[in-house]
Design a protein around this motif. Structure first.
Motif, PDB file in Angstrom:
ATOM      1  N   LYS A  33      39.696  32.346  38.842  1.00 16.89           N
ATOM      2  CA  LYS A  33      39.555  33.485  39.740  1.00 16.89           C
ATOM      3  C   LYS A  33      40.702  34.478  39.609  1.00 16.89           C
ATOM      4  CE  LYS A  33      36.913  30.916  43.215  1.00 16.89           C
ATOM      5  NZ  LYS A  33      36.839  30.504  44.649  1.00 16.89           N
ATOM      6  N   ARG A  34      41.589  34.221  38.675  1.00 18.51           N
ATOM      7  CA  ARG A  34      42.755  35.084  38.505  1.00 18.51           C
ATOM      8  C   ARG A  34      42.541  36.094  37.382  1.00 18.51           C
ATOM      9  NH1 ARG A  34      44.862  29.742  39.405  1.00 18.51           N
ATOM     10  NH2 ARG A  34      46.284  29.663  41.205  1.00 18.51           N
ATOM     11  N   GLN A  35      43.197  37.237  37.500  1.00 15.85           N
ATOM     12  CA  GLN A  35      43.129  38.267  36.472  1.00 15.85           C
ATOM     13  C   GLN A  35      44.425  38.264  35.666  1.00 15.85           C
ATOM     14  OE1 GLN A  35      42.013  42.343  37.663  1.00 15.85           O
ATOM     15  NE2 GLN A  35      43.657  43.110  36.357  1.00 15.85           N
ATOM     16  N   LEU A  36      44.282  38.289  34.342  1.00 13.43           N
ATOM     17  CA  LEU A  36      45.423  38.311  33.435  1.00 13.43           C
ATOM     18  C   LEU A  36      45.262  39.438  32.432  1.00 13.43           C
ATOM     19  CD1 LEU A  36      45.441  34.514  32.459  1.00 13.43           C
ATOM     20  CD2 LEU A  36      46.745  35.566  34.319  1.00 13.43           C
ATOM     21  N   TYR A  78      52.368  38.281  37.472  1.00 11.42           N
ATOM     22  CA  TYR A  78      51.202  37.767  38.183  1.00 11.42           C
ATOM     23  C   TYR A  78      51.556  37.105  39.506  1.00 11.42           C
ATOM     24  CZ  TYR A  78      49.461  38.413  33.448  1.00 11.42           C
ATOM     25  OH  TYR A  78      49.155  38.943  32.225  1.00 11.42           O
ATOM     26  N   GLY A  79      52.835  36.878  39.736  1.00  8.68           N
ATOM     27  CA  GLY A  79      53.252  36.266  40.992  1.00  8.68           C
ATOM     28  C   GLY A  79      52.935  34.794  41.097  1.00  8.68           C
ATOM     29  N   PHE A  80      52.768  34.123  39.965  1.00 14.90           N
ATOM     30  CA  PHE A  80      52.435  32.706  39.974  1.00 14.90           C
ATOM     31  C   PHE A  80      53.665  31.859  40.288  1.00 14.90           C
ATOM     32  CE2 PHE A  80      48.947  33.484  36.547  1.00 14.90           C
ATOM     33  CZ  PHE A  80      48.132  34.060  37.517  1.00 14.90           C
ATOM     34  N   THR A  81      53.426  30.721  40.885  1.00 20.83           N
ATOM     35  CA  THR A  81      54.501  29.750  41.029  1.00 20.83           C
ATOM     36  C   THR A  81      54.834  29.189  39.644  1.00 20.83           C
ATOM     37  OG1 THR A  81      52.992  27.872  41.317  1.00 20.83           O
ATOM     38  CG2 THR A  81      53.635  29.098  43.308  1.00 20.83           C
ATOM     39  N   ARG A  82      55.966  28.533  39.563  1.00 16.37           N
ATOM     40  CA  ARG A  82      56.359  27.949  38.284  1.00 16.37           C
ATOM     41  C   ARG A  82      55.322  26.931  37.804  1.00 16.37           C
ATOM     42  NH1 ARG A  82      60.951  27.367  35.235  1.00 16.37           N
ATOM     43  NH2 ARG A  82      61.143  25.424  34.058  1.00 16.37           N
ATOM     44  N   THR A  83      54.768  26.171  38.738  1.00 12.68           N
ATOM     45  CA  THR A  83      53.767  25.163  38.372  1.00 12.68           C
ATOM     46  C   THR A  83      52.529  25.814  37.791  1.00 12.68           C
ATOM     47  OG1 THR A  83      54.548  23.635  40.079  1.00 12.68           O
ATOM     48  CG2 THR A  83      52.309  23.315  39.258  1.00 12.68           C
ATOM     49  N   VAL A  84      52.040  26.860  38.438  1.00 11.86           N
ATOM     50  CA  VAL A  84      50.842  27.549  37.947  1.00 11.86           C
ATOM     51  C   VAL A  84      51.131  28.223  36.616  1.00 11.86           C
ATOM     52  CG1 VAL A  84      49.197  29.415  38.402  1.00 11.86           C
ATOM     53  CG2 VAL A  84      49.866  27.860  40.242  1.00 11.86           C
ATOM     54  N   LEU A 138      49.243  27.717  33.149  1.00  8.22           N
ATOM     55  CA  LEU A 138      48.650  28.834  32.410  1.00  8.22           C
ATOM     56  C   LEU A 138      49.076  28.809  30.950  1.00  8.22           C
ATOM     57  CD1 LEU A 138      47.271  31.557  31.941  1.00  8.22           C
ATOM     58  CD2 LEU A 138      49.287  32.664  32.962  1.00  8.22           C
ATOM     59  N   LEU A 139      50.354  28.622  30.694  1.00  4.82           N
ATOM     60  CA  LEU A 139      50.831  28.608  29.308  1.00  4.82           C
ATOM     61  C   LEU A 139      50.190  27.469  28.530  1.00  4.82           C
ATOM     62  CD1 LEU A 139      54.645  29.426  29.664  1.00  4.82           C
ATOM     63  CD2 LEU A 139      52.727  30.978  29.300  1.00  4.82           C
ATOM     64  N   SER A 140      50.038  26.320  29.171  1.00  5.51           N
ATOM     65  CA  SER A 140      49.380  25.196  28.516  1.00  5.51           C
ATOM     66  C   SER A 140      47.920  25.528  28.221  1.00  5.51           C
ATOM     67  CB  SER A 140      49.473  23.951  29.401  1.00  5.51           C
ATOM     68  OG  SER A 140      48.792  22.857  28.808  1.00  5.51           O
ATOM     69  N   ALA A 141      47.235  26.136  29.182  1.00  5.67           N
ATOM     70  CA  ALA A 141      45.836  26.512  28.985  1.00  5.67           C
ATOM     71  C   ALA A 141      45.696  27.565  27.895  1.00  5.67           C
ATOM     72  CB  ALA A 141      45.244  27.034  30.294  1.00  5.67           C
ATOM     73  N   PHE A 142      46.635  28.498  27.857  1.00  7.02           N
ATOM     74  CA  PHE A 142      46.597  29.550  26.846  1.00  7.02           C
ATOM     75  C   PHE A 142      46.755  28.958  25.449  1.00  7.02           C
ATOM     76  CE2 PHE A 142      48.692  33.275  24.680  1.00  7.02           C
ATOM     77  CZ  PHE A 142      47.580  34.107  24.705  1.00  7.02           C
ATOM     78  N   GLU A 143      47.668  28.007  25.312  1.00  6.71           N
ATOM     79  CA  GLU A 143      47.847  27.355  24.020  1.00  6.71           C
ATOM     80  C   GLU A 143      46.593  26.566  23.634  1.00  6.71           C
ATOM     81  OE1 GLU A 143      48.771  24.607  20.923  1.00  6.71           O
ATOM     82  OE2 GLU A 143      48.196  24.051  22.972  1.00  6.71           O
ATOM     83  N   GLU A 144      45.980  25.906  24.592  1.00  7.03           N
ATOM     84  CA  GLU A 144      44.769  25.148  24.326  1.00  7.03           C
ATOM     85  C   GLU A 144      43.618  26.063  23.887  1.00  7.03           C
ATOM     86  OE1 GLU A 144      43.842  22.885  27.766  1.00  7.03           O
ATOM     87  OE2 GLU A 144      45.562  21.539  27.560  1.00  7.03           O
ATOM     88  N   CYS A 145      43.624  27.280  24.403  1.00  2.26           N
ATOM     89  CA  CYS A 145      42.609  28.267  24.015  1.00  2.26           C
ATOM     90  C   CYS A 145      42.841  28.821  22.605  1.00  2.26           C
ATOM     91  CB  CYS A 145      42.623  29.450  24.980  1.00  2.26           C
ATOM     92  SG  CYS A 145      41.988  29.119  26.601  1.00  2.26           S
ATOM     93  N   GLY A 146      43.982  28.520  22.021  1.00  4.90           N
ATOM     94  CA  GLY A 146      44.322  29.083  20.721  1.00  4.90           C
ATOM     95  C   GLY A 146      45.268  30.256  20.795  1.00  4.90           C
TER      96      GLY A 146
END
Length: 307
Positions: free
Chosen positions: A92-95, A217-223, A227-235
């Protein structure tokens, strides 16, 4: 969100090789073709004056300024890389994701640009309707009037400029705080394409995928780490470890998270307009300890400077 297992990663993040250029690099900036102030040619000229030798033009959801920027760069000795900044959805987030070294004429890129333009037009109409209901009459026409000649993307900064010009607020910053920013009436979220879809498309068009300005994006460190992990998984290929205004501590922290996630680092000013020294062309410097995105251009994931 990207939760599926990633395909075999084709990039090589091995030992760094010699940087293929020796001047300053800026891999994130905007011209009047989206929500910047300067024309592509004027942008390249300013970059040259600031010592930039490699510049990626990354307008929002359009490649319209690339040809002009390339022509200007050829005359000034600035290597211009074709780029784009694409609005995407992560859950639900915009990047925002940058494409560096894309082929602007690739059919998939042309289709993406057209689809994003339709989404932005629909969003602008909703924003205008909401502003009208609040008594800000003529919002849509006013925002269109703030678009620079040749602009192809109608964005919230155009509404902000109109609100200032019409005397409704005293600054664009105030316009976002009161009316256009997160949670305000102008915060309209279109049906942006999914993160994984855009990363795949950017690769299809010959480019690298870079996560833009992660601190905005105002994300917490955990989020953010998720995100970085998900981005890497996406290629995804890299994350901007320096973009605009941030502290040295934030830069070191981002660099460490990029390394942890297996991502290279990118840098850019996110330049839009003169008079903002924290986002001036050529201001960013790559911190130590993170693989520069330009090494990927040599280590098996080449991107093509536009000639």
């Amino acid at each position: 969100m990207c939760t599926a297992e990633s395909p075999q990663n084709s990039r090589s993040v091995g030992p760094s090789r010699e940087m293929p250029f020796h001047g300053q690099v800026d891999l994130h900036c905007h011209s009047s073709c989206s929500d910047g102030i300067l024309s592509p040619a004027a942008l390249v000229s300013r970059a040259k004056a600031n010592g930039v030798e490699v510049l990626a033009l990354t307008d929002h959801d359009t490649c319209a300024g690339i040809a002009e920027a390339v022509a200007a760069g050829a005359g000034l000795g600035v290597e211009v890389i074709a780029g784009i900044e694409v609005s995407v959805a992560w859950g639900k987030r915009q990047l925002h994701v940058l494409g560096l070294g894309v082929d602007p004429e690739h059919p998939s890129m042309e289709a993406l640009v057209q689809a994003q333009r339709r989404r932005r037009e629909a969003r602008a109409e909703i924003i205008a309707q909401r502003l009208e209901k609040r008594g800000f009459h003529g919002a849509l026409a006013g925002a269109r009037a703030q678009m620079e000649e040749g602009a192809e993307v109608l964005a919230r900064p155009h509404f902000a400029r109109w609100l200032v010009a019409a005397g409704h607020v005293d600054s664009a910053t105030r316009a976002f705080k009161k009316l256009l920013g997160p949670g305000k009436i102008g915060d309209v979220k279109p049906d942006w394409p999914e993160l994984a879809e855009v990363v795949e498309l950017l690769h299809e068009c010959g480019g690298l995928a870079v996560l833009a300005h992660p601190l905005k994006y105002g994300f917490t460190r955990t989020v953010l780490r998720r995100l970085l992990s998900a981005f890497e998984e996406c290629g995804g290929d890299a994350v901007e470890v320096v973009c605009g205004q941030q502290t040295p501590v934030q830069t070191r922290d981002l660099a460490a998270m990029a390394v942890e996630a297996g991502l290279a680092g990118s840098i850019g000013s996110d330049f839009h307009t003169p008079g903002q020294p924290w986002a001036e062309l050529g201001i960013a410097r790559m911190p130590d300890g993170v693989e520069p995105v330009w090494n990927l251009w040599q280590n098996g994931r080449p991107i093509r400077p536009v000639r």
